[in-house]
Structures are given as C-alpha cells and as structure tokens.
Design a protein around this motif. Structure first.
Motif, short mmCIF file in Angstrom:
data_model
loop_
_atom_site.label_atom_id
_atom_site.label_comp_id
_atom_site.label_asym_id
_atom_site.label_seq_id
_atom_site.Cartn_x
_atom_site.Cartn_y
_atom_site.Cartn_z
N UNK A 1 0.83 -1.20 0.00
CA UNK A 1 0.00 0.00 0.00
C UNK A 1 0.86 1.25 0.00
N UNK A 2 1.91 1.26 0.82
CA UNK A 2 2.80 2.42 0.89
C UNK A 2 3.60 2.58 -0.41
N UNK A 3 4.02 1.47 -1.00
CA UNK A 3 4.83 1.51 -2.23
C UNK A 3 4.00 1.93 -3.43
N UNK A 4 2.71 1.65 -3.39
CA UNK A 4 1.85 1.90 -4.55
C UNK A 4 1.65 3.39 -4.83
N UNK A 5 2.04 4.23 -3.90
CA UNK A 5 1.94 5.67 -4.09
C UNK A 5 3.34 6.27 -4.06
N UNK A 6 3.64 7.21 -4.95
CA UNK A 6 4.96 7.84 -4.95
C UNK A 6 5.22 8.49 -3.60
N UNK A 7 6.44 8.43 -3.11
CA UNK A 7 6.72 8.74 -1.71
C UNK A 7 6.27 10.14 -1.28
N UNK A 8 6.20 11.09 -2.22
CA UNK A 8 5.78 12.45 -1.86
C UNK A 8 4.27 12.61 -1.79
N UNK A 9 3.53 11.63 -2.31
CA UNK A 9 2.07 11.72 -2.33
C UNK A 9 1.48 11.29 -1.00
N UNK A 10 0.32 11.82 -0.68
CA UNK A 10 -0.39 11.36 0.50
C UNK A 10 -1.05 10.02 0.20
N UNK A 11 -1.29 9.25 1.23
CA UNK A 11 -1.90 7.93 1.09
C UNK A 11 -3.18 7.90 1.89
N UNK A 12 -4.23 7.34 1.30
CA UNK A 12 -5.48 7.16 2.04
C UNK A 12 -5.51 5.73 2.58
N UNK A 13 -5.44 5.62 3.88
CA UNK A 13 -5.47 4.31 4.53
C UNK A 13 -6.92 3.95 4.85
N UNK A 14 -7.33 2.77 4.39
CA UNK A 14 -8.68 2.27 4.68
C UNK A 14 -8.67 0.77 4.47
N UNK A 15 -9.70 0.12 4.95
CA UNK A 15 -9.83 -1.32 4.70
C UNK A 15 -9.88 -1.59 3.20
N UNK A 16 -10.55 -0.71 2.48
CA UNK A 16 -10.69 -0.89 1.04
C UNK A 16 -9.33 -0.78 0.35
N UNK A 17 -8.51 0.21 0.74
CA UNK A 17 -7.21 0.37 0.09
C UNK A 17 -6.29 -0.79 0.43
N UNK A 18 -6.39 -1.32 1.63
CA UNK A 18 -5.58 -2.48 2.00
C UNK A 18 -6.02 -3.72 1.23
N UNK A 19 -7.31 -3.88 1.03
CA UNK A 19 -7.79 -5.03 0.26
C UNK A 19 -7.34 -4.93 -1.19
N UNK A 20 -7.33 -3.71 -1.75
CA UNK A 20 -6.82 -3.52 -3.11
C UNK A 20 -5.33 -3.87 -3.18
#
Length: 460
Positions: free
Chosen positions: A292-311
């Motif tokens: 989940x953390x790697x899927x977004x470029x390091x400078x971008x914000x990440x939305x943490x949710x059950x849905x994003x973890x399942x993806x």
C-alpha cells in the motif's frame, strides 16, 4: 541520471553527490514514547526504498536515522507508567525495530540517540552563544535568535514575518522575539538532566538533530529527509542552527514523504482513526501494508482504509500468483523491463510507474508459463530482482497466498484437513460432501484451486 524533488528549491533536480559515488543521508527518526503508528510506517518504508535504490544503482550510502530518547512526552509517559525514561525508551526502541523488520525494512547504518550525544549538543549551543546566535533568557532557557539568521524560512520559501503572521505562537517574557526557539531548557525537580554552562537541564528537540547529523555525517552532507510535518518548524530550525554554527551549507537535498490520511481524514487520536503498526499487522500481512505504501509515490499522501488495503492485497496476490509453482533461475540477463523500472525509479523514485513495469513483466511471465517457454525461470528471476528493490516478494508464494490476511478464520492445518477430507469424498464419488466442504470453506473466505497437481487454496 537520478532526479530528486528538492523541497529547498521546490523542483526536481539532478542528483549530484558531494563525493562521487558516495551518498550521506540523514532522516529524522521517532520520539520513542509510544508504539509506532501507520504515519511512521509511511516514512520508514519511503526512505527504506530510497536507500535500496541508491544502493541498487551503485552508490556507497551511509544512512543515519536518529532516535529522540529525551523529550517532554517521554518524561510524562514514564511518570504515568511508573518507570524510568530509560526503561520506557529501550522498550519502545525494541518495539520500533520489531515493527520495522516485520514491514520488510532494513535498519539504518547508524541510529544515534540524543542521550548519547549530549556533549556534542552542548558544544554546538555554546558555539551559537559565542557567535551571538543564542542567548539565555531570564528563566534559564537558552534560545536561538531566529531574526539574526538572514535566510530563516528558506526551506519553506517564506520570510520570518510571513510565518509568524496569524500563527499561534506563545510569546514568553524571557524571549527577545516570538520566533526564537529553545535550545536548552532547565530541568524540573526530579527530571532527567545533564550539567551544562547554563545549569542542569536538557536540550530542545531541534538542536539534537543538528548535533547528531553533523557529528555523524559532517557539517555538509547530501540528503536530509523526514515526514511532511517536519518542514516547519523542525527542519527550518535545523538549517538555522547548523549553518549559523558551522558557517557552511547544511544539506544539498531536502526530501519529505507524504502524509497518511484515514478514510480521507487526517489521522488523529481525537477522531478515533489512529492506528499503530501493531494493530494493523493483526489484521493484514505486513507485506500488504508495505505494498500500500509503495503503490503511491513517496511524496504523495496515502489514504489508509480497509478498502485500500484489500486492493493492495489483491495486487500483491497477482504478483505472487505469477511465481507460485514457478521455477526461478539463479541468474538472468536484464531486459527492457529492468531498464524501464530503473528509469521510473530514477525519476524521483516513482514507485507507481515501477510497479506498472513489474505487472507488464508478470503478464509476459504468465504467457511464457502457459507456453512452457524455457525463458520463464529467467523472467521470474528478473521479477524477483525488481521486487527486491521495493522490498516486495520476499515470502514463499504459497505461504503468502494462504496468509495474506492474518486475522481470525480457520487455521492452515484446519484447511488442509478439510482439503484432505474433500479429496477422499471425491475419490469415493461422494460429490455432495465434496461440494459441502467447498461451500463451507468459501463461507470462511477460503478459495480452493484445483489442478492436475492437486488442490491449493488462498484466503479471500
């Protein structure tokens, strides 16, 4: 050519190390009074990937990340727990390392603790006092004169007056100016303290990093990193202290990772959306969190949710499925996939594009497997090599597919027993029982995959 977004200039710049082939990098670490949360995980993983890639392309990297082990929060928490500050910080440091290793990180080359660098901190404060950049107030606190440093605000591209406008800064009677910040504070009765020219006390937070970074890496080094909340005032104050003390440029490239939001809201204990790394890992395989953390470029914000973890779990399963049961060659000849992957990473560590290259390689690998092509083992080896740069695909594929979700449900042993019973039922032509077992496992989130080699399973 490697390009890095430099917060100091506000743009991507070609990276040129001070010393050819070598990189000196300092990252602000954790104040160890509690367990690490998912915001810490974002910074940990971001700079782990940066260190991995710098080494992958041949740099001799010295990675230093400090530990703040003396602080108001630490003293307060130790008092609440009825333990010493040392007992608390040692316990939290051990927990931090456990969390980090679980997430697949490699530990820094050096982890200086503030309490181990007290003399260097005091020496730097004394230099600032001698140069007129610091003074002792009437309450005994030693302050930095922010207005004396003409470039104060250059990291945030704002002048001192602009940063103070509308800001809620407590103006203490002992201060000469509202923007002045503490370098040394007198200890209260019973608090941990050190002797200094200004009496018993302890350092302010900002001066700790200036002293530790310059001692470990020199007055002038290549990269300084940290979380988004550190740009002001912490990193701004670090620049002011360090450059005033040494009369040299402090850092060439400033890097800041993005924030973590929870269901599109800022993470906060008051909002009830605050999660420690340990709480998250009770629900998800650590590699899913890392993906989940790697899927977004390091400078971008990440939305943490059950849905994003399942993806993230679904995407990671696609990668592991390509390796499941696949022979992996001991060596391979790099192809265009490696070139394109490295090109993406050279563009300010663009992990989303790098991942897209890996998925293209997976599609080609799957085709080669279906055709029994002899190049499939080498393609699998190349995929593993690229994944290692991101800290991914380090688990046995079969194990991951059966443990990508780690909370509740049937144990692996229970599932294998049901599969054995189902196999016997099919052999006995008891297809009703066979279907019953499949449905039972499906209700528990277990998918069975039948093939000529037998039955395997995954958790949904």
């Amino acid at each position: 050519m490697l390009k890095i977004f430099n917060t100091l200039s506000g743009k991507k710049e070609e990276f040129t190390p001070i010393e050819a082939g070598k990189v000196k990098m300092y990252v602000c670490g954790i104040t160890v009074y509690d367990y690490c949360h998912i915001g810490h995980a974002r910074a940990m993983i971001s700079f782990d990937i940066i260190t991995r890639f710098l080494r992958h392309i041949g740099y001799d990297l010295n990675f230093v990340r400090n530990i703040t082990d003396v602080d108001d929060k630490i003293i307060k928490r130790a008092e609440e727990n009825g333990e010493t500050t040392t007992a608390l910080t040692e316990r939290m440091i051990a927990a931090m390392h456990e969390d980090e290793i679980a997430l697949g990180n490699k530990l820094p080359d050096l982890e200086p603790k503030a309490t181990e660098f007290m003399q260097q901190i005091i020496d730097m404060i004394q230099v600032l006092v001698d140069k007129g950049f610091a003074y002792q107030g009437t309450t005994g606190d030693v302050y930095y004169r922010a207005s004396k440093f003409s470039e104060y605000g250059k990291l945030n591209n704002r002048k001192l007056e602009e940063m103070l406008a509308g800001a809620r800064i407590e103006v203490e009677a002992a201060k000469e100016h509202a923007a002045d910040f503490v370098l040394w504070k007198p200890a209260k009765e019973g608090e941990v303290s050190w002797d200094s020219p200004w009496g018993k006390g302890r350092p302010g937070w900002h001066i700790e990093c200036s002293a530790m970074s310059t001692h470990c890496l020199g007055n002038h080094f290549d990269i300084h990193g940290g979380g988004p909340d550190l740009k002001f005032p912490h990193h701004e104050n670090e620049i002011a202290q360090s450059e005033a003390a040494t009369s040299e440029q402090y850092v060439n490239y400033w890097m800041h990772c993005g924030a973590v939001r929870v269901n599109n809201e800022k993470m906060s204990k008051s909002l009830g959306n605050f999660f420690t790394i340990r709480e998250v890992l009770e629900q998800f395989n650590p590699e899913v969190v890392r993906y989940l953390m790697v899927s977004s470029q390091y400078r971008s914000s990440i939305d943490y949710s059950d849905s994003s973890l399942k993806d993230a779990k679904t995407a990671l399963e696609r990668l592991y499925t390509a390796l499941r049961g696949q022979e992996i060659a001991s060596s391979f000849t790099a192809t265009e996939f490696t070139t394109r992957f490295e090109d993406a990473m050279r563009d300010d560590f663009n992990t989303p594009v790098a991942l897209s290259v890996m998925f293209e390689l997976v599609r080609e690998l799957n085709k080669a497997r279906a055709e029994n092509n002899v190049v499939a083992p080498e393609m699998a080896a190349e995929l593993k090599s690229l994944a290692e740069v991101l800290g991914l695909l380090y688990q046995d594929p079969e194990y991951f597919m059966q443990n990508s979700t780690v909370s509740g449900g049937l144990s692996a042993e229970d599932i294998e027993d049901y599969i054995a019973e189902r196999a016997q039922a099919r052999q006995d032509k008891n297809f009703a029982r066979s279907d019953e077992i499949r449905d039972l496992l499906s209700e528990q989130g277990i998918t069975l995959l039948d093939s000529r080699e037998g039955t395997t399973w995954t958790r949904d």
